[in-house]
Design an enzyme around this catalytic site. Sequence first.
Site, PDB file in Angstrom:
ATOM      1  N   ASP A   7       0.873  -1.156   0.000  1.00 47.58           N
ATOM      2  CA  ASP A   7       0.000   0.000   0.000  1.00 47.58           C
ATOM      3  C   ASP A   7       0.924   1.223   0.000  1.00 47.58           C
ATOM      4  O   ASP A   7       2.119   1.111   0.291  1.00 47.58           O
ATOM      5  CB  ASP A   7      -0.882  -0.041   1.247  1.00 47.58           C
ATOM      6  CG  ASP A   7      -1.694   1.219   1.417  1.00 47.58           C
ATOM      7  OD1 ASP A   7      -2.437   1.568   0.484  1.00 47.58           O
ATOM      8  OD2 ASP A   7      -1.586   1.855   2.480  1.00 47.58           O
ATOM      9  N   ASP A 167      -1.450  -0.467   6.343  1.00 48.02           N
ATOM     10  CA  ASP A 167      -1.525   0.295   7.591  1.00 48.02           C
ATOM     11  C   ASP A 167      -2.945   0.428   8.121  1.00 48.02           C
ATOM     12  O   ASP A 167      -3.136   0.940   9.219  1.00 48.02           O
ATOM     13  CB  ASP A 167      -0.932   1.696   7.403  1.00 48.02           C
ATOM     14  CG  ASP A 167      -1.790   2.567   6.503  1.00 48.02           C
ATOM     15  OD1 ASP A 167      -2.189   3.668   6.943  1.00 48.02           O
ATOM     16  OD2 ASP A 167      -2.071   2.162   5.360  1.00 48.02           O
TER      17      ASP A 167
END
Length: 216
Positions: A7, A167
Amino acid sequence: MKAFIFDLNGTMVNDMPYHAAAWKRVANEVLGGNFTDEQIKQNMYGKNAEVLVRLFGSGKFSPEEMDKLSEDKEEQYRREFISELALLPGLAEFLERAHQAGIPMAIGSAAIPSNIDFVLDNLNIRHYFKAIVSAHDVTHSKPDPESFTKPAALLGVKPEDCIVFEDVPKGAEAARNAGMKAVILTTTHPVEDFDALDNILHFAGDFNDDYIKALV
């Protein structure tokens, strides 16, 4: 593992507070909302149009209006974050070691292409990634697995041979839905927010973590 998929926001660069600030300005100052920091944080995932729908309901904005609001929000984010733009500690070294080891790497992000370019080109790290999948490249946002299954396919590796770096819980859930394990960077959410997920290998504050270093 045979491949790493990253990501971007909050995982490679610690920029989520800047996204939150930009969204709060648009939602409250421009659009007259009254959203708290926590409400913004809980809703700012996926594509920008989806964020606007979650905050204000469907049908309030035309596609053209959502495009303009999204553009304004992203311009503010880039303007405010540029002076702080940096990889998470240890990531530059980790990328180089993985590259030297021949581990293919990709990005699977809900960010728009211009924001991905903003990070990769300003930090000169584009050459590490053999595939880049943005919000514009998928039909469904995380937690749908497409943001990770598509880069895995572009790398030519099976989902079970990938480690995802994320995250946020929705991203980790997308990895689980793709059949992938995840390492979580705790820049954005506390560990307990991931309690419902069974695909988490490890939690780390940054890429200087010994567990992450041992992956290469």
